[in-house]
Design an enzyme around this catalytic site. Structure first.
Site, PDB file in Angstrom:
ATOM      1  N   HIS A 157      -1.277  10.622  -2.606  1.00 12.84           N
ATOM      2  CA  HIS A 157      -2.905   9.935  -2.505  1.00 12.84           C
ATOM      3  C   HIS A 157      -3.766  11.140  -2.012  1.00 12.84           C
ATOM      4  O   HIS A 157      -4.778  11.216  -2.733  1.00 12.84           O
ATOM      5  CB  HIS A 157      -2.672   9.109  -0.926  1.00 12.84           C
ATOM      6  CG  HIS A 157      -3.876   8.624  -0.510  1.00 12.84           C
ATOM      7  ND1 HIS A 157      -4.698   9.667   0.502  1.00 12.84           N
ATOM      8  CD2 HIS A 157      -4.470   7.554  -0.676  1.00 12.84           C
ATOM      9  CE1 HIS A 157      -5.783   8.945   0.720  1.00 12.84           C
ATOM     10  NE2 HIS A 157      -5.874   7.749   0.141  1.00 12.84           N
ATOM     11  N   HIS A 168       0.961  -1.128   0.000  1.00  4.01           N
ATOM     12  CA  HIS A 168       0.076  -0.112  -0.057  1.00  4.01           C
ATOM     13  C   HIS A 168       0.791   1.135  -0.187  1.00  4.01           C
ATOM     14  O   HIS A 168       1.638   1.625   0.989  1.00  4.01           O
ATOM     15  CB  HIS A 168      -0.861  -0.076   1.223  1.00  4.01           C
ATOM     16  CG  HIS A 168      -1.937   1.039   1.320  1.00  4.01           C
ATOM     17  ND1 HIS A 168      -1.832   1.736   2.573  1.00  4.01           N
ATOM     18  CD2 HIS A 168      -2.862   1.574   0.722  1.00  4.01           C
ATOM     19  CE1 HIS A 168      -2.710   2.866   2.155  1.00  4.01           C
ATOM     20  NE2 HIS A 168      -3.680   2.396   0.972  1.00  4.01           N
TER      21      HIS A 168
END
Length: 311
Positions: free
Chosen positions: A87, A45
């Site tokens: 992100h 991730h």
């Protein structure tokens, strides 16, 4: 056995061997990637983001070195049309910039420090090498890891990144990432995934979902964008509707401390052709529990922990 019979038998044996070899050889890299989704996948991730600044080269290098199956990244677009791995929609949390990332050119974003925040947030993991880490372009990532990695890329906030799908497909084609089975595209936005398919229908897609209690009735779970009903109400037909365009689903497991899916959900999705990847699991006891449930893959900030469990 006569010489002619022996020759025939040997010839048939050789022919069968050649035919079997040819059949094996006919599995394309893209087909192999889809077959591999039937096995458990370790999804790093934003790289090994528990050990280094998320989406940084340091985090990606660690995840790759440890052998994660996928490097997972969020793809956004700069004001001058470049694709970057970042992100948040805004810059404050993981850089020394401020405002929306999409309002800046690549050159302006490259001037930012996207590493020092990690040293401040995790004083027990301070590394001077993180100071000054740059936002990475997708091209820089592809140039570094190339065909030696697989990539799990999200079309992030497509409403804020108009044209991100076309730009992403163009880069994937330019770097030959599709036919070689190197990439999955994920999104919460079904429309974004369908746009990807219109541009190149060979790209494997992952439908992301997020389940949480309804505001009207907190006993009833709903899905953030309405792409499926909640887990208590979901049917085979609902999974099949997703399987028409996607090769898997990515879902949360917990919302505010409460579990929102169970082993039956995972099994039902898999029976309808949808491997289930759960985000984002960092504690080994939760990892083990989900492994016992038969989950298809886990997103984690600590791929080293997960790899150790699955060895």
């Amino acid at each position: 056995m006569s010489h002619s019979s022996l020759f025939t038998a040997v010839s048939l044996g050789l022919f069968a061997g050649v035919t079997a070899s040819a059949a094996l050889a006919e599995t394309s890299p893209l087909e192999q990637q889809l077959k591999d989704l039937d096995s458990f996948q370790v999804i790093a991730h934003r790289g090994a983001s528990g050990h280094a600044p998320e989406s940084s080269m340091a985090a990606l290098e660690l995840a790759h070195e440890w052998g994660a199956d996928y490097l997972e990244l969020d793809i956004q677009m700069t004001s001058d049309g470049e694709l970057v791995a970042f992100h948040d929609d805004t810059l404050e949390r993981t850089s020394n910039g401020e405002g929306h990332i999409n309002d800046y050119t690549l050159a302006e974003l490259k001037d930012l420090d996207t590493g020092s925040w990690f040293n401040d947030a995790y004083p027990d993991q301070v590394d001077d090498a993180f100071v000054g880490a740059e936002i990475l372009t997708l091209e820089e990532i592809f140039n570094r890891f190339g065909q030696d990695a697989r990539y799990y890329l999200e079309t992030k906030s497509p409403q804020l990144n108009p044209g991100v799908e076309a730009a992403l497909v163009k880069r994937l084609e330019a770097f030959d990432m599709i036919d070689t089975g190197r990439v999955l595209i994920q999104s919460f936005a079904q429309e974004s995934l369908l746009t990807i398919h219109e541009l190149n229908d060979k790209i494997p897609l992952i439908q992301l979902v997020w389940y949480y209690p309804s505001e009207e009735d907190d006993e009833r779970l709903v899905e953030w964008t309405g792409v499926t009903p909640g887990p208590q109400e979901i049917t085979d037909e609902d999974f099949q509707a997703v399987a028409e365009y996607a090769v898997g689903m990515g879902t949360n497991f917990i919302y505010e401390g409460e579990e929102v899916i169970d082993a039956a959900f995972i099994q039902k999705a898999q029976e309808n052709g949808l491997p289930v990847h759960i985000y984002t699991i960092n504690e080994t006891d939760e990892m083990q529990r989900l492994l016992d449930w038969g989950v298809s893959g886990l997103f984690t900030d600590y791929p080293d922990r997960l790899i150790k469990l699955t060895e």
